[in-house]
Design a protein around this motif. Structure first.
Motif, PDB file in Angstrom:
ATOM      1  N   LYS A  62     -14.536   0.365  11.051  1.00 15.12           N
ATOM      2  CA  LYS A  62     -13.238   0.832  11.463  1.00 15.12           C
ATOM      3  C   LYS A  62     -12.638  -0.023  10.110  1.00 15.12           C
ATOM      4  O   LYS A  62     -11.228  -0.357  10.806  1.00 15.12           O
ATOM      5  N   THR A  63     -12.812  -0.708   8.911  1.00 19.35           N
ATOM      6  CA  THR A  63     -12.173  -0.842   7.872  1.00 19.35           C
ATOM      7  C   THR A  63     -11.780  -0.039   7.008  1.00 19.35           C
ATOM      8  O   THR A  63     -11.352  -0.268   6.023  1.00 19.35           O
ATOM      9  N   GLY A  64     -12.157   1.640   7.174  1.00 25.11           N
ATOM     10  CA  GLY A  64     -11.752   1.837   6.019  1.00 25.11           C
ATOM     11  C   GLY A  64     -13.065   3.298   5.418  1.00 25.11           C
ATOM     12  O   GLY A  64     -12.777   3.048   4.531  1.00 25.11           O
ATOM     13  N   THR A  65     -14.331   3.189   6.514  1.00 22.48           N
ATOM     14  CA  THR A  65     -15.548   3.519   6.526  1.00 22.48           C
ATOM     15  C   THR A  65     -15.334   5.156   5.292  1.00 22.48           C
ATOM     16  O   THR A  65     -15.963   5.960   4.842  1.00 22.48           O
ATOM     17  N   THR A  66     -14.484   5.617   6.617  1.00 18.09           N
ATOM     18  CA  THR A  66     -14.261   7.394   5.965  1.00 18.09           C
ATOM     19  C   THR A  66     -13.565   7.713   5.418  1.00 18.09           C
ATOM     20  O   THR A  66     -14.442   8.824   4.769  1.00 18.09           O
ATOM     21  N   TRP A  67     -12.373   7.383   5.053  1.00 15.25           N
ATOM     22  CA  TRP A  67     -11.673   7.012   3.762  1.00 15.25           C
ATOM     23  C   TRP A  67     -12.784   6.982   2.962  1.00 15.25           C
ATOM     24  O   TRP A  67     -12.544   7.797   1.801  1.00 15.25           O
TER      25      TRP A  67
ATOM     26  N   ARG B 235     -10.552  -5.029   5.491  1.00 14.89           N
ATOM     27  CA  ARG B 235      -8.989  -4.432   6.491  1.00 14.89           C
ATOM     28  C   ARG B 235      -9.054  -6.271   6.975  1.00 14.89           C
ATOM     29  O   ARG B 235      -9.849  -6.435   7.013  1.00 14.89           O
TER      30      ARG B 235
ATOM     31  N   SER C 125      -8.754  -1.144  16.597  1.00 11.26           N
ATOM     32  CA  SER C 125      -8.726  -0.692  15.730  1.00 11.26           C
ATOM     33  C   SER C 125     -10.394   0.249  16.634  1.00 11.26           C
ATOM     34  O   SER C 125     -10.846   1.183  16.703  1.00 11.26           O
TER      35      SER C 125
ATOM     36  N   PHE D  80      -8.414  -1.739   2.317  1.00  8.81           N
ATOM     37  CA  PHE D  80      -7.600  -0.890   3.085  1.00  8.81           C
ATOM     38  C   PHE D  80      -6.045  -1.196   2.552  1.00  8.81           C
ATOM     39  O   PHE D  80      -5.469   0.271   2.427  1.00  8.81           O
TER      40      PHE D  80
ATOM     41  N   CYS E 291      -8.205  13.932   0.608  1.00  7.33           N
ATOM     42  CA  CYS E 291      -8.734  12.665   1.194  1.00  7.33           C
ATOM     43  C   CYS E 291      -7.766  12.143   2.359  1.00  7.33           C
ATOM     44  O   CYS E 291      -7.838  10.618   2.988  1.00  7.33           O
TER      45      CYS E 291
ATOM     46  N   PHE F   3      -4.730  10.691   5.015  1.00 10.14           N
ATOM     47  CA  PHE F   3      -5.303  10.554   6.660  1.00 10.14           C
ATOM     48  C   PHE F   3      -4.730  11.993   7.074  1.00 10.14           C
ATOM     49  O   PHE F   3      -5.214  12.743   7.801  1.00 10.14           O
TER      50      PHE F   3
ATOM     51  N   PHE G 225     -12.330   9.207  14.686  1.00 15.12           N
ATOM     52  CA  PHE G 225     -12.879   8.705  13.796  1.00 15.12           C
ATOM     53  C   PHE G 225     -11.455   8.705  12.492  1.00 15.12           C
ATOM     54  O   PHE G 225     -10.931   7.946  11.696  1.00 15.12           O
TER      55      PHE G 225
ATOM     56  N   ARG H 197      -7.353   7.509  13.997  1.00 14.41           N
ATOM     57  CA  ARG H 197      -6.356   6.776  15.461  1.00 14.41           C
ATOM     58  C   ARG H 197      -5.136   7.728  14.164  1.00 14.41           C
ATOM     59  O   ARG H 197      -4.441   8.568  14.607  1.00 14.41           O
ATOM     60  N   LYS H 198      -4.878   6.408  13.883  1.00 16.85           N
ATOM     61  CA  LYS H 198      -3.471   6.078  13.427  1.00 16.85           C
ATOM     62  C   LYS H 198      -3.289   6.309  11.966  1.00 16.85           C
ATOM     63  O   LYS H 198      -3.034   7.058  11.067  1.00 16.85           O
ATOM     64  N   GLY H 199      -4.581   5.444  11.106  1.00 17.43           N
ATOM     65  CA  GLY H 199      -4.601   4.975   9.802  1.00 17.43           C
ATOM     66  C   GLY H 199      -3.760   4.483   9.222  1.00 17.43           C
ATOM     67  O   GLY H 199      -3.121   4.456   7.819  1.00 17.43           O
TER      68      GLY H 199
HETATM   69  P1  A3P Z   1      -7.062   3.801  12.969  1.00 10.50           P
HETATM   70  O1  A3P Z   1      -7.488   3.163  14.307  1.00 10.50           O
HETATM   71  O2  A3P Z   1      -6.303   1.968  12.504  1.00 10.50           O
HETATM   72  O3  A3P Z   1      -6.655   4.089  13.165  1.00 10.50           O
HETATM   73  P2  A3P Z   1     -14.186   3.724   9.945  1.00 10.50           P
HETATM   74  O4  A3P Z   1     -13.194   4.833   8.638  1.00 10.50           O
HETATM   75  O5  A3P Z   1     -13.708   2.197   9.382  1.00 10.50           O
HETATM   76  O6  A3P Z   1     -14.266   3.936  10.904  1.00 10.50           O
HETATM   77  O7  A3P Z   1     -12.324   3.266  10.035  1.00 10.50           O
HETATM   78  C1  A3P Z   1     -11.514   3.702  11.186  1.00 10.50           C
HETATM   79  C2  A3P Z   1      -9.799   4.292  11.128  1.00 10.50           C
HETATM   80  O8  A3P Z   1      -9.883   4.272   9.507  1.00 10.50           O
HETATM   81  C3  A3P Z   1      -9.232   4.286  12.032  1.00 10.50           C
HETATM   82  O9  A3P Z   1      -7.718   3.461  11.460  1.00 10.50           O
HETATM   83  C4  A3P Z   1      -8.288   5.369  11.248  1.00 10.50           C
HETATM   84  O10 A3P Z   1      -7.751   5.729  11.849  1.00 10.50           O
HETATM   85  C5  A3P Z   1      -9.159   5.245   9.820  1.00 10.50           C
HETATM   86  N1  A3P Z   1      -8.525   5.991   8.757  1.00 10.50           N
HETATM   87  C6  A3P Z   1      -9.796   7.678   9.037  1.00 10.50           C
HETATM   88  N2  A3P Z   1      -9.416   7.963   7.601  1.00 10.50           N
HETATM   89  C7  A3P Z   1      -8.863   7.830   6.821  1.00 10.50           C
HETATM   90  C8  A3P Z   1      -7.644   8.143   5.609  1.00 10.50           C
HETATM   91  N3  A3P Z   1      -8.145   9.209   5.308  1.00 10.50           N
HETATM   92  N4  A3P Z   1      -6.783   7.532   5.868  1.00 10.50           N
HETATM   93  C9  A3P Z   1      -6.773   6.411   5.932  1.00 10.50           C
HETATM   94  N5  A3P Z   1      -6.781   6.115   7.410  1.00 10.50           N
HETATM   95  C10 A3P Z   1      -8.138   6.700   7.857  1.00 10.50           C
END
Ligand code: A3P
Length: 334
Positions: free
Chosen positions: A79-84, A160, A168, A231, A270, A272, A296, A298-300
């Motif tokens: 939850k620190t920005g892995t997906t991003w 993050r 998160s 992040f 890329c 959010f 994955f 939520r709010k970003g």
């Molecule tokens: P929030 O729950 O605060 O919205 P991970 O990717 O490590 O699982 O982290 C998920 C967090 O990254 C979530 O934060 C998610 O909304 C946010 N996130 C996912 N994709 C993102 C993007 N492209 N840009 C910014 N934040 C993103």
């Protein structure tokens, strides 16, 4: 994505997989355990808490993972920005193969473009797409497979602010219903109880601060091998950090690419807003049987903790952070 393997190899792999899984079961059963945020147990291994599935994967990775020399590891605490980070790195590294308008990210979730070491890879005999040298992981630095460290492969780590990370993570755990799992056994503890456990370090891959410090110290020792990102910085200066990432992985943007706005295009692809609105990220489950993909995204944002934590809770987390990171030179401010 294609993986190359013959049928007989698969049979062999399957047999040896079953044998080693029994061995890992035995090892895990001897470890100290505690109840985590859900009804499942967390196991204490090499200083960190792990759930059973990913710990099994980690043990397997420590024993069997064979890195390629050009591997790039994308590491993070959950939850620190892995997906991003996965999306940005994948877009940077595949930009010469695909036009942005035809990027696989438009049709494939970032977690399926970049597979997890202890998750999807370890549980599939480390079969991987040879074309993409990117591997994701939440494994703490000190537990990374020795083969990975010895290979000298590069690592990008993202972290993050712990207050946003906690919120998160709790939101994700609360909303995550595992496909096929009875909801009564997957119910998560309330915010206050989860907070206490997080402060005590008892959470997936926790303690959070030890996770961050492991990579931070390693990045100070080997800045050419480990790029340490936050992040919050990425949110503020995405263009700057995307260029930095591209240089770090050996795919710097040419002047021509910069003039054509390639960096901005990758940031936009890329973002959010863009990723969260793609059909592929809105529907379905990850790897067919785990979490809903939409969770994955939520709010970003940064600073969402203000909507959930009392000032006492925020001060407590800040104090732990100050105490744990004191004299490391690392600070957070969300
Ligand atoms: P929030 O729950 O605060 O919205 P991970 O990717 O490590 O699982 O982290 C998920 C967090 O990254 C979530 O934060 C998610 O909304 C946010 N996130 C996912 N994709 C993102 C993007 N492209 N840009 C910014 N934040 C993103």
């Amino acid at each position: 994505m294609e993986f190359s393997s013959s049928k007989s190899n698969e049979k062999e792999d399957h047999r040896s997989d079953l044998k080693t899984l029994n061995l890992y079961n035995e090892i895990i059963s001897t470890l100290p355990k505690r109840k985590g945020w859900k009804s499942d147990e967390l196991y204490h291994y090499q200083g960190f808490w792990h759930d059973f599935f990913n710990l099994e994967g980690l043990l397997s990775a420590q024993q069997h993972f064979k890195p390629q020399t050009n591997d790039i590891i994308l590491s993070s605490f959950p939850k620190t920005g892995t997906t991003w980070l996965k999306a940005l790195s994948f877009a940077i590294m595949t930009r010469s193969s695909f036009d942005i308008s035809a990027s696989p990210l438009l049709t494939t979730m970032p977690h399926e473009c970049v597979l997890s070491l202890e998750g999807a890879l370890a549980h599939n005999s480390f079969h991987r797409n040879q074309d993409t040298p990117l591997i994701g992981t939440h494994v703490p630095y000190t537990s990374l497979p020795k083969s990975m460290i010895d290979s000298g492969c590069k690592i990008i780590y993202i972290c993050r602010d712990p207050k946003d990370t906690f919120v998160s993570l709790w939101q994700f755990a609360r909303n995550a219903s595992l496909k096929g799992v009875d909801s009564s056994t997957s119910e998560v503890v309330d915010l206050e109880k989860a907070f206490e456990l997080f402060c005590d370090g008892v959470t997936y891959y926790g303690p959070y601060w030890d996770h961050v410090l492991g990579y931070w110290k390693a990045s100070l020792e080997s800045p050419e091998r480990i790029l340490f990102l936050k992040f919050e910085d990425l949110k503020k200066e995405a263009l700057f950090y995307v260029k930095k990432m591209a240089e770090f992985v050996g795919y710097p943007f040419s002047l021509k690419e910069e003039e054509k706005g390639m960096v901005q295009k990758i940031v936009d692809l890329c973002s959010f807003q863009n990723l969260s609105e793609l059909e592929v990220n809105k529907t379905g489950h990850l790897h067919g049987n785990l979490f809903e993909k939409r969770l994955f995204f939520r709010k970003g944002e940064t600073g969402d903790w203000k909507n959930y934590l009392t000032s006492t809770m925020a001060t407590r987390l800040d104090q732990i952070t100050e105490q744990k990171l004191r004299s490391s030179g690392l600070t957070f401010n969300a």
